[in-house]
Design a protein around this motif. Sequence first.
Motif, PDB file in Angstrom:
ATOM      1  N   GLN A 463     149.974  24.266  93.486  1.00 19.79           N
ATOM      2  CA  GLN A 463     151.324  24.432  93.984  1.00 19.79           C
ATOM      3  C   GLN A 463     152.251  23.400  93.244  1.00 19.79           C
ATOM      4  OE1 GLN A 463     150.506  23.921  97.884  1.00 19.79           O
ATOM      5  NE2 GLN A 463     149.964  25.838  98.348  1.00 19.79           N
ATOM      6  N   TYR A 464     152.163  22.454  93.121  1.00 21.17           N
ATOM      7  CA  TYR A 464     152.900  21.423  92.423  1.00 21.17           C
ATOM      8  C   TYR A 464     153.293  21.753  90.819  1.00 21.17           C
ATOM      9  CZ  TYR A 464     153.409  17.634  95.940  1.00 21.17           C
ATOM     10  OH  TYR A 464     153.711  16.776  96.751  1.00 21.17           O
ATOM     11  N   MET A 465     152.067  22.183  90.345  1.00 19.70           N
ATOM     12  CA  MET A 465     152.232  22.528  88.765  1.00 19.70           C
ATOM     13  C   MET A 465     152.803  24.026  88.710  1.00 19.70           C
ATOM     14  SD  MET A 465     150.884  20.145  87.139  1.00 19.70           S
ATOM     15  CE  MET A 465     150.988  21.108  85.634  1.00 19.70           C
ATOM     16  N   LYS A 466     152.923  24.795  89.562  1.00 15.31           N
ATOM     17  CA  LYS A 466     153.556  26.154  89.516  1.00 15.31           C
ATOM     18  C   LYS A 466     155.287  25.787  89.622  1.00 15.31           C
ATOM     19  CE  LYS A 466     153.068  30.810  89.743  1.00 15.31           C
ATOM     20  NZ  LYS A 466     152.410  31.506  88.814  1.00 15.31           N
ATOM     21  N   TYR A 467     155.373  24.768  90.660  1.00 17.65           N
ATOM     22  CA  TYR A 467     156.909  24.328  90.735  1.00 17.65           C
ATOM     23  C   TYR A 467     157.341  23.871  89.560  1.00 17.65           C
ATOM     24  CZ  TYR A 467     161.099  21.959  92.633  1.00 17.65           C
ATOM     25  OH  TYR A 467     162.135  21.442  92.647  1.00 17.65           O
ATOM     26  N   PHE A 468     156.590  22.959  89.025  1.00 17.62           N
ATOM     27  CA  PHE A 468     157.075  21.941  87.637  1.00 17.62           C
ATOM     28  C   PHE A 468     157.361  23.102  86.661  1.00 17.62           C
ATOM     29  CE2 PHE A 468     154.652  18.212  89.235  1.00 17.62           C
ATOM     30  CZ  PHE A 468     155.449  17.886  90.051  1.00 17.62           C
ATOM     31  N   HIS A 469     156.426  24.204  86.395  1.00 20.50           N
ATOM     32  CA  HIS A 469     156.722  24.982  85.445  1.00 20.50           C
ATOM     33  C   HIS A 469     157.851  25.861  85.808  1.00 20.50           C
ATOM     34  CE1 HIS A 469     153.547  24.921  82.253  1.00 20.50           C
ATOM     35  NE2 HIS A 469     152.568  24.456  83.637  1.00 20.50           N
ATOM     36  N   TRP A 470     158.075  26.179  86.944  1.00 20.56           N
ATOM     37  CA  TRP A 470     159.365  26.994  87.381  1.00 20.56           C
ATOM     38  C   TRP A 470     160.508  26.279  86.960  1.00 20.56           C
ATOM     39  CZ3 TRP A 470     163.291  25.932  90.682  1.00 20.56           C
ATOM     40  CH2 TRP A 470     164.397  26.879  90.722  1.00 20.56           C
ATOM     41  N   VAL A 471     160.689  25.005  87.403  1.00 22.88           N
ATOM     42  CA  VAL A 471     161.684  24.076  87.067  1.00 22.88           C
ATOM     43  C   VAL A 471     162.053  23.861  85.623  1.00 22.88           C
ATOM     44  CG1 VAL A 471     162.341  21.843  86.957  1.00 22.88           C
ATOM     45  CG2 VAL A 471     161.377  22.473  89.235  1.00 22.88           C
ATOM     46  N   ASP A 472     160.995  23.885  84.723  1.00 18.36           N
ATOM     47  CA  ASP A 472     161.317  23.827  83.260  1.00 18.36           C
ATOM     48  C   ASP A 472     161.536  25.031  82.758  1.00 18.36           C
ATOM     49  OD1 ASP A 472     160.807  21.068  83.653  1.00 18.36           O
ATOM     50  OD2 ASP A 472     158.711  21.094  83.153  1.00 18.36           O
ATOM     51  N   SER A 473     161.273  26.240  83.501  1.00 23.82           N
ATOM     52  CA  SER A 473     161.788  27.651  82.868  1.00 23.82           C
ATOM     53  C   SER A 473     163.561  27.805  82.970  1.00 23.82           C
ATOM     54  CB  SER A 473     160.920  28.703  83.695  1.00 23.82           C
ATOM     55  OG  SER A 473     161.212  28.843  84.752  1.00 23.82           O
ATOM     56  N   GLN A 474     163.926  27.105  83.794  1.00 27.24           N
ATOM     57  CA  GLN A 474     165.417  27.321  84.269  1.00 27.24           C
ATOM     58  C   GLN A 474     166.200  26.630  83.194  1.00 27.24           C
ATOM     59  OE1 GLN A 474     165.890  29.566  87.116  1.00 27.24           O
ATOM     60  NE2 GLN A 474     163.411  29.441  86.529  1.00 27.24           N
ATOM     61  N   ALA A 475     167.527  27.278  83.146  1.00 24.45           N
ATOM     62  CA  ALA A 475     168.551  26.560  82.260  1.00 24.45           C
ATOM     63  C   ALA A 475     168.512  24.891  82.607  1.00 24.45           C
ATOM     64  CB  ALA A 475     169.695  26.957  82.452  1.00 24.45           C
ATOM     65  N   ALA A 476     168.680  24.182  81.572  1.00 20.81           N
ATOM     66  CA  ALA A 476     168.631  22.671  81.662  1.00 20.81           C
ATOM     67  C   ALA A 476     169.835  22.169  82.608  1.00 20.81           C
ATOM     68  CB  ALA A 476     168.903  22.118  80.063  1.00 20.81           C
ATOM     69  N   GLY A 477     169.641  21.538  83.555  1.00 21.00           N
ATOM     70  CA  GLY A 477     170.481  21.164  84.487  1.00 21.00           C
ATOM     71  C   GLY A 477     170.832  21.850  85.752  1.00 21.00           C
ATOM     72  N   SER A 478     170.025  22.926  85.685  1.00 15.13           N
ATOM     73  CA  SER A 478     170.304  23.922  86.793  1.00 15.13           C
ATOM     74  C   SER A 478     169.745  23.623  88.050  1.00 15.13           C
ATOM     75  CB  SER A 478     170.200  25.411  86.175  1.00 15.13           C
ATOM     76  OG  SER A 478     168.876  25.752  86.087  1.00 15.13           O
ATOM     77  N   VAL A 479     168.760  22.920  88.071  1.00 13.74           N
ATOM     78  CA  VAL A 479     167.687  22.542  89.055  1.00 13.74           C
ATOM     79  C   VAL A 479     167.847  20.847  89.601  1.00 13.74           C
ATOM     80  CG1 VAL A 479     165.394  22.754  90.097  1.00 13.74           C
ATOM     81  CG2 VAL A 479     166.117  24.358  88.413  1.00 13.74           C
ATOM     82  N   LYS A 480     168.231  20.622  90.651  1.00 13.38           N
ATOM     83  CA  LYS A 480     168.124  19.367  90.914  1.00 13.38           C
ATOM     84  C   LYS A 480     167.598  18.945  92.595  1.00 13.38           C
ATOM     85  CE  LYS A 480     172.489  17.979  88.628  1.00 13.38           C
ATOM     86  NZ  LYS A 480     173.819  17.351  88.497  1.00 13.38           N
ATOM     87  N   SER A 481     167.149  17.836  92.659  1.00 20.29           N
ATOM     88  CA  SER A 481     166.600  17.690  93.842  1.00 20.29           C
ATOM     89  C   SER A 481     167.557  18.051  94.933  1.00 20.29           C
ATOM     90  CB  SER A 481     166.323  16.341  94.234  1.00 20.29           C
ATOM     91  OG  SER A 481     165.651  15.555  93.049  1.00 20.29           O
ATOM     92  N   THR A 482     167.064  18.649  96.004  1.00 24.79           N
ATOM     93  CA  THR A 482     167.858  19.396  97.282  1.00 24.79           C
ATOM     94  C   THR A 482     167.958  18.589  98.436  1.00 24.79           C
ATOM     95  OG1 THR A 482     165.998  20.635  97.869  1.00 24.79           O
ATOM     96  CG2 THR A 482     167.527  21.725  96.283  1.00 24.79           C
ATOM     97  N   ALA A 483     167.112  17.662  98.693  1.00 23.66           N
ATOM     98  CA  ALA A 483     167.016  16.830  99.880  1.00 23.66           C
ATOM     99  C   ALA A 483     167.762  15.540  99.542  1.00 23.66           C
ATOM    100  CB  ALA A 483     165.699  16.500 100.296  1.00 23.66           C
ATOM    101  N   ALA A 484     168.452  15.324 100.680  1.00 25.20           N
ATOM    102  CA  ALA A 484     169.067  13.817 100.718  1.00 25.20           C
ATOM    103  C   ALA A 484     168.159  12.669 100.475  1.00 25.20           C
ATOM    104  CB  ALA A 484     170.046  13.731 101.882  1.00 25.20           C
ATOM    105  N   HIS A 485     168.677  11.705  99.706  1.00 24.33           N
ATOM    106  CA  HIS A 485     167.813  10.453  99.383  1.00 24.33           C
ATOM    107  C   HIS A 485     168.506   9.300  98.960  1.00 24.33           C
ATOM    108  CE1 HIS A 485     168.144  13.016  95.699  1.00 24.33           C
ATOM    109  NE2 HIS A 485     167.971  11.998  95.195  1.00 24.33           N
TER     110      HIS A 485
END
Length: 485
Positions: A463-485
Amino acid sequence: MKISAQFSRLLTLVTATVILCACSQEKPKADPYDQSKMDFKSPPAKITSERHQGPFAEGASLSMGAELKPLDPSPVKTVRLDTTHKIIEIASGVQFSAWTFGDQVPGPTIRARVGDKIKFSMTNRSDEVMPGVQFTAAPMMHSMDFHAAMVSPQDKYRSIAPGQTIEFEFTVNYPGVFMFHCGTPMILEHIASGMYGALIVEPREGYPTKVDREYVVVQSEFYVKPDPQNRKIGEQPLHVLDGDNLKKALSSYTVFNGTHNGLVKKPLPAKPGERVRLFVLNVGPSKTSSFHVVGTIFDRVWMEGNPDNQFRGMQTVLLGTSNSAIVEFMVPEAGQYIMVDHHFANASQGAIGLVDASGKKEDINDLEHHNMEATATPTDPVAVKGKLDFESKCLACHSIGEGKKLGPDLAGITKRRSDEWTIKWLQSPEKMLESDAEAKAMLKEYGGIPMPNQNLSDLEIQQYMKYFHWVDSQAAGSVKSTAAH
């Protein structure tokens, strides 16, 4: 004769003293639980075919979100909570076919005071098509069970068919934080689908302490699976109730106020030095909660929400299914105070939130209205699960597209490392550090702090690997962490 006069005066003095002491004694307080003074009179419930129109929830005593409204002074609380079937998002990208009271999960919170009368009505509107949704669960029978009521269940908690309306009333006789839920068999499925909420009953004389903030925190579990018919809501796959795992108590998500990490993305605002009162209810349907707030101590805990059941200086409150407590604490200094189920398996599924007293936002009073920037979300269920696990377990040390933290930014990891290398690292980082030159160099770069072994299963790594591959298939900078930290 002289002795007799002295004895007489002494007797008079003793008698006067006894009378004075008797007069000075306080009269015994009335028993607030004297059942002879409680109201158990309730007319029979009324069922009609007159359907409610318009809003699905109405009443001055209702609070629709985490922030609790002040008590409505009226001694009669008129409450309407209609049932609906609708699609809700319980986690980022997870669209779930839910059943609701008042068209939301949890249902609106009702606030009353001992001695108040609740006049309740409910139309079963499960046959209505919700706006923008062309399908959902089939219409069915529903009912209402108030734990705060002392009434005949056979009369008041009857199931009604789609299109029918039930009306009944009762007096609240005991203070507390009480659960309400659908009582139609199978009750387990109705609660797990979202049909629950809280009825708060204050003591007749009010609470013995004063606070600056009041919030409701309802813990619950979701048991979901991808829709066997592969239906979608827009681009997102539909999820439905997983009946098999529900009966085994193998939850998919354990959450506060109906949403995975919802009170992290939308924290509860406070200020340093303020006193906060949380009304905490664990509705289950099957798990126990160990409620804890990191960085402070509960000055007062009233089990079941009744000040007569008081504990002082508690670190954690243990709540079984349908148990509740009011917890009060002082915010000692500026910071973010993490609310968490200290049963950390539940926390990893989303039972986590924040009391935000950091003062970093433009206006601390607007925190509850703060909307985080929307980010892209995967549609593949495997990638969605990887995303949620990453947000629950990894954001303390890693980000997606927001730079280095304790560990590297994982945006672009599938381009920097081979899948084989990353999988081995996730399986056993300590073994990689024994022999792999790249792992040793990374350890040195990040201050010599090794990544702990998360004991991930093969499925979790997938599941992690599937998510990482999805992130890297998106346009650069379009995906960021979504939970507060």
